[in-house]
Scaffold this motif. Structure first.
Motif, PDB file in Angstrom:
ATOM      1  N   ARG A  94       0.825  -1.198   0.000  1.00 20.52           N
ATOM      2  CA  ARG A  94       0.000   0.000   0.000  1.00 20.52           C
ATOM      3  C   ARG A  94       0.866   1.257   0.000  1.00 20.52           C
ATOM      4  O   ARG A  94       1.908   1.317   0.640  1.00 20.52           O
ATOM      5  CB  ARG A  94      -0.921   0.019   1.211  1.00 20.52           C
ATOM      6  N   ALA A  95       0.402   2.258  -0.723  1.00 18.39           N
ATOM      7  CA  ALA A  95       1.085   3.549  -0.752  1.00 18.39           C
ATOM      8  C   ALA A  95       0.052   4.629  -1.012  1.00 18.39           C
ATOM      9  O   ALA A  95      -1.065   4.356  -1.461  1.00 18.39           O
ATOM     10  CB  ALA A  95       2.171   3.578  -1.823  1.00 18.39           C
ATOM     11  N   ALA A  96       0.429   5.846  -0.704  1.00 17.93           N
ATOM     12  CA  ALA A  96      -0.457   6.983  -0.941  1.00 17.93           C
ATOM     13  C   ALA A  96       0.351   8.120  -1.534  1.00 17.93           C
ATOM     14  O   ALA A  96       1.527   8.308  -1.210  1.00 17.93           O
ATOM     15  CB  ALA A  96      -1.124   7.428   0.361  1.00 17.93           C
ATOM     16  N   LEU A  97      -0.287   8.868  -2.417  1.00 17.11           N
ATOM     17  CA  LEU A  97       0.330  10.048  -2.998  1.00 17.11           C
ATOM     18  C   LEU A  97      -0.507  11.259  -2.616  1.00 17.11           C
ATOM     19  O   LEU A  97      -1.708  11.304  -2.884  1.00 17.11           O
ATOM     20  CB  LEU A  97       0.431   9.912  -4.513  1.00 17.11           C
ATOM     21  N   LEU A  98       0.121  12.223  -1.965  1.00 20.84           N
ATOM     22  CA  LEU A  98      -0.544  13.453  -1.553  1.00 20.84           C
ATOM     23  C   LEU A  98      -0.121  14.570  -2.504  1.00 20.84           C
ATOM     24  O   LEU A  98       1.077  14.852  -2.644  1.00 20.84           O
ATOM     25  CB  LEU A  98      -0.164  13.837  -0.121  1.00 20.84           C
ATOM     26  N   HIS A  99      -1.083  15.172  -3.161  1.00 24.38           N
ATOM     27  CA  HIS A  99      -0.816  16.280  -4.082  1.00 24.38           C
ATOM     28  C   HIS A  99      -1.179  17.577  -3.367  1.00 24.38           C
ATOM     29  O   HIS A  99      -2.342  17.814  -3.044  1.00 24.38           O
ATOM     30  CB  HIS A  99      -1.640  16.101  -5.357  1.00 24.38           C
ATOM     31  N   LEU A 100      -0.183  18.425  -3.118  1.00 25.58           N
ATOM     32  CA  LEU A 100      -0.381  19.658  -2.358  1.00 25.58           C
ATOM     33  C   LEU A 100      -0.311  20.865  -3.288  1.00 25.58           C
ATOM     34  O   LEU A 100       0.600  20.961  -4.128  1.00 25.58           O
ATOM     35  CB  LEU A 100       0.684  19.809  -1.271  1.00 25.58           C
ATOM     36  N   ASP A 101      -1.255  21.774  -3.125  1.00 25.26           N
ATOM     37  CA  ASP A 101      -1.248  23.026  -3.880  1.00 25.26           C
ATOM     38  C   ASP A 101      -1.428  24.175  -2.888  1.00 25.26           C
ATOM     39  O   ASP A 101      -2.379  24.176  -2.097  1.00 25.26           O
ATOM     40  CB  ASP A 101      -2.374  23.035  -4.914  1.00 25.26           C
ATOM     41  N   LEU A 102      -0.508  25.133  -2.918  1.00 27.43           N
ATOM     42  CA  LEU A 102      -0.526  26.217  -1.935  1.00 27.43           C
ATOM     43  C   LEU A 102      -1.678  27.181  -2.205  1.00 27.43           C
ATOM     44  O   LEU A 102      -1.885  27.609  -3.341  1.00 27.43           O
ATOM     45  CB  LEU A 102       0.803  26.973  -1.962  1.00 27.43           C
ATOM     46  N   ASP A 103      -2.400  27.527  -1.154  1.00 25.16           N
ATOM     47  CA  ASP A 103      -3.482  28.512  -1.240  1.00 25.16           C
ATOM     48  C   ASP A 103      -2.932  29.879  -0.842  1.00 25.16           C
ATOM     49  O   ASP A 103      -2.420  30.051   0.265  1.00 25.16           O
ATOM     50  CB  ASP A 103      -4.630  28.131  -0.289  1.00 25.16           C
ATOM     51  N   GLY A 104      -3.018  30.841  -1.745  1.00 28.25           N
ATOM     52  CA  GLY A 104      -2.553  32.188  -1.439  1.00 28.25           C
ATOM     53  C   GLY A 104      -1.144  32.490  -1.906  1.00 28.25           C
ATOM     54  O   GLY A 104      -0.647  33.603  -1.691  1.00 28.25           O
ATOM     55  N   PHE A 105      -0.491  31.534  -2.564  1.00 30.29           N
ATOM     56  CA  PHE A 105       0.884  31.776  -3.006  1.00 30.29           C
ATOM     57  C   PHE A 105       0.954  32.868  -4.072  1.00 30.29           C
ATOM     58  O   PHE A 105       1.844  33.720  -4.039  1.00 30.29           O
ATOM     59  CB  PHE A 105       1.499  30.484  -3.546  1.00 30.29           C
ATOM     60  N   LYS A 106       0.039  32.842  -5.011  1.00 33.70           N
ATOM     61  CA  LYS A 106       0.086  33.819  -6.104  1.00 33.70           C
ATOM     62  C   LYS A 106      -0.043  35.246  -5.577  1.00 33.70           C
ATOM     63  O   LYS A 106       0.571  36.178  -6.111  1.00 33.70           O
ATOM     64  CB  LYS A 106      -1.008  33.515  -7.129  1.00 33.70           C
ATOM     65  N   ALA A 107      -0.821  35.439  -4.513  1.00 28.71           N
ATOM     66  CA  ALA A 107      -0.965  36.777  -3.925  1.00 28.71           C
ATOM     67  C   ALA A 107       0.352  37.240  -3.303  1.00 28.71           C
ATOM     68  O   ALA A 107       0.733  38.409  -3.421  1.00 28.71           O
ATOM     69  CB  ALA A 107      -2.072  36.768  -2.878  1.00 28.71           C
ATOM     70  N   GLY A 188      -4.910  16.715  -2.110  1.00 26.77           N
ATOM     71  CA  GLY A 188      -5.676  15.615  -2.690  1.00 26.77           C
ATOM     72  C   GLY A 188      -4.892  14.329  -2.551  1.00 26.77           C
ATOM     73  O   GLY A 188      -3.668  14.317  -2.722  1.00 26.77           O
ATOM     74  N   LEU A 189      -5.572  13.234  -2.233  1.00 25.52           N
ATOM     75  CA  LEU A 189      -4.894  11.960  -1.980  1.00 25.52           C
ATOM     76  C   LEU A 189      -5.345  10.883  -2.953  1.00 25.52           C
ATOM     77  O   LEU A 189      -6.542  10.686  -3.179  1.00 25.52           O
ATOM     78  CB  LEU A 189      -5.164  11.474  -0.553  1.00 25.52           C
ATOM     79  N   GLY A 190      -4.366  10.187  -3.521  1.00 28.12           N
ATOM     80  CA  GLY A 190      -4.607   9.004  -4.333  1.00 28.12           C
ATOM     81  C   GLY A 190      -3.947   7.808  -3.673  1.00 28.12           C
ATOM     82  O   GLY A 190      -2.880   7.942  -3.065  1.00 28.12           O
ATOM     83  N   LEU A 191      -4.563   6.644  -3.784  1.00 30.77           N
ATOM     84  CA  LEU A 191      -4.081   5.448  -3.097  1.00 30.77           C
ATOM     85  C   LEU A 191      -3.719   4.352  -4.090  1.00 30.77           C
ATOM     86  O   LEU A 191      -4.294   4.252  -5.171  1.00 30.77           O
ATOM     87  CB  LEU A 191      -5.152   4.922  -2.137  1.00 30.77           C
ATOM     88  N   THR A 192      -2.748   3.552  -3.707  1.00 38.08           N
ATOM     89  CA  THR A 192      -2.442   2.350  -4.468  1.00 38.08           C
ATOM     90  C   THR A 192      -2.648   1.143  -3.551  1.00 38.08           C
ATOM     91  O   THR A 192      -2.285   1.204  -2.367  1.00 38.08           O
ATOM     92  CB  THR A 192      -0.993   2.382  -5.007  1.00 38.08           C
ATOM     93  N   ALA A 200       1.595   7.901 -12.866  1.00 37.88           N
ATOM     94  CA  ALA A 200       0.617   8.636 -13.674  1.00 37.88           C
ATOM     95  C   ALA A 200      -0.793   8.445 -13.126  1.00 37.88           C
ATOM     96  O   ALA A 200      -1.562   9.407 -12.989  1.00 37.88           O
ATOM     97  CB  ALA A 200       0.694   8.183 -15.130  1.00 37.88           C
ATOM     98  N   GLY A 201      -1.148   7.199 -12.797  1.00 34.63           N
ATOM     99  CA  GLY A 201      -2.476   6.931 -12.260  1.00 34.63           C
ATOM    100  C   GLY A 201      -2.695   7.580 -10.904  1.00 34.63           C
ATOM    101  O   GLY A 201      -3.767   8.155 -10.635  1.00 34.63           O
ATOM    102  N   LEU A 202      -1.684   7.519 -10.042  1.00 33.18           N
ATOM    103  CA  LEU A 202      -1.804   8.126  -8.717  1.00 33.18           C
ATOM    104  C   LEU A 202      -1.917   9.645  -8.804  1.00 33.18           C
ATOM    105  O   LEU A 202      -2.701  10.273  -8.087  1.00 33.18           O
ATOM    106  CB  LEU A 202      -0.604   7.738  -7.854  1.00 33.18           C
ATOM    107  N   LEU A 203      -1.121  10.250  -9.684  1.00 33.90           N
ATOM    108  CA  LEU A 203      -1.179  11.707  -9.843  1.00 33.90           C
ATOM    109  C   LEU A 203      -2.536  12.156 -10.372  1.00 33.90           C
ATOM    110  O   LEU A 203      -3.081  13.174  -9.930  1.00 33.90           O
ATOM    111  CB  LEU A 203      -0.065  12.183 -10.775  1.00 33.90           C
ATOM    112  N   ALA A 204      -3.080  11.404 -11.317  1.00 38.12           N
ATOM    113  CA  ALA A 204      -4.392  11.755 -11.868  1.00 38.12           C
ATOM    114  C   ALA A 204      -5.467  11.683 -10.788  1.00 38.12           C
ATOM    115  O   ALA A 204      -6.327  12.573 -10.679  1.00 38.12           O
ATOM    116  CB  ALA A 204      -4.731  10.826 -13.030  1.00 38.12           C
ATOM    117  N   ALA A 205      -5.415  10.639  -9.969  1.00 37.69           N
ATOM    118  CA  ALA A 205      -6.400  10.490  -8.900  1.00 37.69           C
ATOM    119  C   ALA A 205      -6.233  11.581  -7.847  1.00 37.69           C
ATOM    120  O   ALA A 205      -7.214  12.191  -7.395  1.00 37.69           O
ATOM    121  CB  ALA A 205      -6.258   9.109  -8.263  1.00 37.69           C
ATOM    122  N   ALA A 206      -4.986  11.842  -7.449  1.00 37.82           N
ATOM    123  CA  ALA A 206      -4.732  12.860  -6.428  1.00 37.82           C
ATOM    124  C   ALA A 206      -5.084  14.250  -6.937  1.00 37.82           C
ATOM    125  O   ALA A 206      -5.567  15.098  -6.174  1.00 37.82           O
ATOM    126  CB  ALA A 206      -3.270  12.805  -5.997  1.00 37.82           C
TER     127      ALA A 206
END
Length: 229
Positions: A94-107, A188-192, A200-206
């Motif tokens: 089992r593994a998990a991929l966490l995709h993080l995107d910063l809120d407020g960085f562009k400001a 966002g989290l994707g699991l295997t 590629a599959g994990l990134l798409a899900a996350a």
């Protein structure tokens, strides 16, 4: 050998003067020969040193090129290629991929400039390193997007882990220009194996789960639906 010459004296009396002429030596003196040998050895040693230095520099440059081909130049974290390599080297399970995107960085970038934005990204990378386990992989895949590859965590543990990350990233940042800024992060989290076994599959899900977290109000985490498999 004795050579006789006729020489005239002041009284014009002839005298025989014998000159003993020794054999001329054609051999090189031992001291000169030793000096030449030492010079040849020194020259060879210097040439060998230069060659070794060139080889070391070439090997070091090749190592650096291989490193930066798989790592982000700003944060020194693995990039997409490094993340894919880590995923391929991961043991099964089992593994998990966490995709993080910063809120407020562009400001922050728009208000304080790109140098401050880069400083913020490096600070976020440091916080992520400090909040993860030694076997976890923290990567920057572009802009203000980060990825964490982890394993051996249940969904409940992953949710708690994500909430700790959000709390860490949401703390204020003091920049070298003495300005302070606060941002947050959506995850966002994707699991295997639920969402595939390759990057590629994990990134798409996350990524789909990240979009959902943003839509729900940001500064939160969301799991990809199982129906994506």
């Amino acid at each position: 050998m004795v050579v006789k010459f006729k020489c005239a004296s002041a009284a014009d009396s002839a005298r025989e003067v014998a000159f003993r002429v020794g054999r001329l030596s054609t051999s090189v003196p031992s001291r000169l020969s030793s000096t030449a040998s030492n010079w040849e050895q020194a020259t060879a040693s210097a040439a060998g040193f230069r060659l070794n230095k060139m080889l070391v520099a070439t090997m070091q440059a090749e190592r650096e090129n291989r490193f930066w081909a798989r790592h982000d130049a700003l944060t020194s974290l693995p990039n997409r290629a490094g993340l894919a390599e880590a995923m391929n080297a991961r043991r099964s399970g089992r593994a998990a991929l966490l995709h993080l995107d910063l809120d407020g960085f562009k400001a922050v970038n728009a208000t304080h400039g790109h140098e401050t934005g880069d400083e913020l990204l490096r600070a976020v990378a440091d916080r992520l390193r400090g909040a993860t386990r030694p076997n976890d992989v923290v990567a920057r895949i572009g802009g203000d997007e980060f990825v964490i590859l982890t394993d051996d965590l249940s969904p409940a543990a992953l949710k708690a882990f994500s909430e700790r990350l959000i709390a860490q990233i949401s703390l204020s940042y003091l920049f070298s220009c003495s300005r302070v800024a606060t941002i947050s992060v959506s995850i966002g989290l994707g699991l295997t194996p639920e969402h595939g076994s390759d990057i590629a599959g994990l990134l798409a899900a996350a990524d789909a789960a990240l979009y959902r977290a943003k839509a729900l109000g940001k500064s939160r985490c969301a799991f990809a639906p199982l129906s994506m498999q």
